[in-house]
Scaffold this motif. Structure first.
Motif, short mmCIF file in Angstrom:
data_model
loop_
_atom_site.label_atom_id
_atom_site.label_comp_id
_atom_site.label_asym_id
_atom_site.label_seq_id
_atom_site.Cartn_x
_atom_site.Cartn_y
_atom_site.Cartn_z
N THR A 2 0.83 -1.19 0.00
CA THR A 2 0.00 0.00 0.00
C THR A 2 0.87 1.23 0.00
N ASN A 4 1.24 5.53 0.39
CA ASN A 4 0.64 6.73 0.92
C ASN A 4 1.02 7.95 0.09
N ILE A 18 -2.31 1.83 -8.01
CA ILE A 18 -3.23 2.64 -7.21
C ILE A 18 -2.41 3.34 -6.14
N ALA A 20 -2.31 7.11 -3.40
CA ALA A 20 -2.98 8.30 -2.88
C ALA A 20 -2.61 9.51 -3.72
N HIS A 85 -9.33 -0.54 -1.83
CA HIS A 85 -8.03 -1.20 -1.80
C HIS A 85 -7.42 -1.08 -0.41
N LEU A 89 -7.78 3.08 0.44
CA LEU A 89 -7.76 3.80 -0.82
C LEU A 89 -8.94 3.37 -1.67
N SER A 91 -10.52 3.60 -5.24
CA SER A 91 -10.16 3.91 -6.62
C SER A 91 -11.39 3.86 -7.51
N THR A 100 -8.02 8.22 -7.14
CA THR A 100 -7.97 7.46 -5.90
C THR A 100 -8.17 8.40 -4.72
N ASP A 102 -8.18 8.95 -0.72
CA ASP A 102 -7.64 8.41 0.52
C ASP A 102 -8.68 8.62 1.62
N ASP A 128 -10.38 14.57 -0.62
CA ASP A 128 -9.38 14.23 0.38
C ASP A 128 -8.29 15.30 0.45
N HIS A 130 -5.33 15.27 -0.50
CA HIS A 130 -4.48 15.33 -1.68
C HIS A 130 -5.10 16.18 -2.79
#
Length: 226
Positions: A2, A4, A18, A20, A85, A89, A91, A100, A102, A128, A130
């Motif tokens: 995973t 970040n 995939i 963030a 995911h 996450l 997607s 995607t 977060d 999110d 991001h």
């Protein structure tokens, strides 16, 4: 594995990377197109009419530029084939590519309801930290629901997390008590009573007509004065 950040990746069962923040550029591009579309149509049609390259009637395109802008703002962020995911996450596919969200870093949760003659199109708007934003309603290949997934992620937020949850979204996610709690993990967003949603077209039409008239008149002035 995973990730970040964009430096790490998490692979789905379809071997698609995939991570963030994925799709942030596409979201910004869609917002920019939606914002620039009305003034671009205004300037382009005015200049072309002034140059006698198109007929004067083309200034009426300013009447539809606002509708096209709203369509881009909505459709470009609609997600489908949403999958959850590792690492929280979420997607989805959009018209601007894969995005995607977060769930552990949600900053805003809203709700959009489009009232029509048939069933109301009722979707959540997720944003999110991001800068990724998606509009979606259901998950693919899961017995869970978007509502349950988002609610679970929000309730895992620490105190004073500062996530803005609109009144209508809180109602859908059964988080109204949490949103009203003083110094809680959520901040109350705007709340539009459901009784007003049905009248939204009646409220929007006059504003739309006024803005369309201003743009059209601006196009006429631009064509005549340059």
């Amino acid at each position: 594995m995973t990730a970040n950040s964009a430096k790490g990746t998490a692979h789905s069962r379809d071997s698609i990377a995939i991570f963030a923040g994925q799709g942030r550029t596409g979201r910004r591009a869609a917002d920019l197109v939606a914002a620039l579309l009305p003034p671009a149509v205004l300037v382009v049609t005015g200049l072309l009419v002034r140059a006698r390259l198109i007929d004067d009637d083309f200034v009426m395109l300013n009447w539809v530029s606002l509708a096209l802008s709203a369509l881009v703002s909505f459709c470009a962020h609609i997600g489908w084939h949403a999958r959850l995911h590792d690492g929280g996450l979420l997607s989805v596919r959009t018209l601007t590519g894969r995005r995607t969200v977060d769930l552990a870093r949600l900053t805003k949760v809203g709700r959009i309801e489009v009232v029509a003659q048939g069933p109301t199109d009722d979707r959540l708007i997720l944003t999110d930290a991001h800068g990724v934003r998606v509009i979606l309603n259901k998950l693919k290949g899961s017995h869970d629901t978007v509502d349950a997934t988002v609610r679970r992620a929000l309730l895992h937020k620490p105190a004073n997390a500062g996530v803005t949850v609109s009144g209508r979204a809180a109602e859908r996610l059964d988080l109204e008590a949490e949103v009203r709690r003083p110094r809680g993990r959520f901040k109350a967003g705007r709340r539009i009573p459901f009784s007003l949603i049905g009248f939204a077209p009646l409220l929007v039409v006059p504003v739309y007509l006024l803005l369309a008239f201003v743009l059209t008149y601006g196009g006429v002035l631009l064509a005549d004065t340059l």
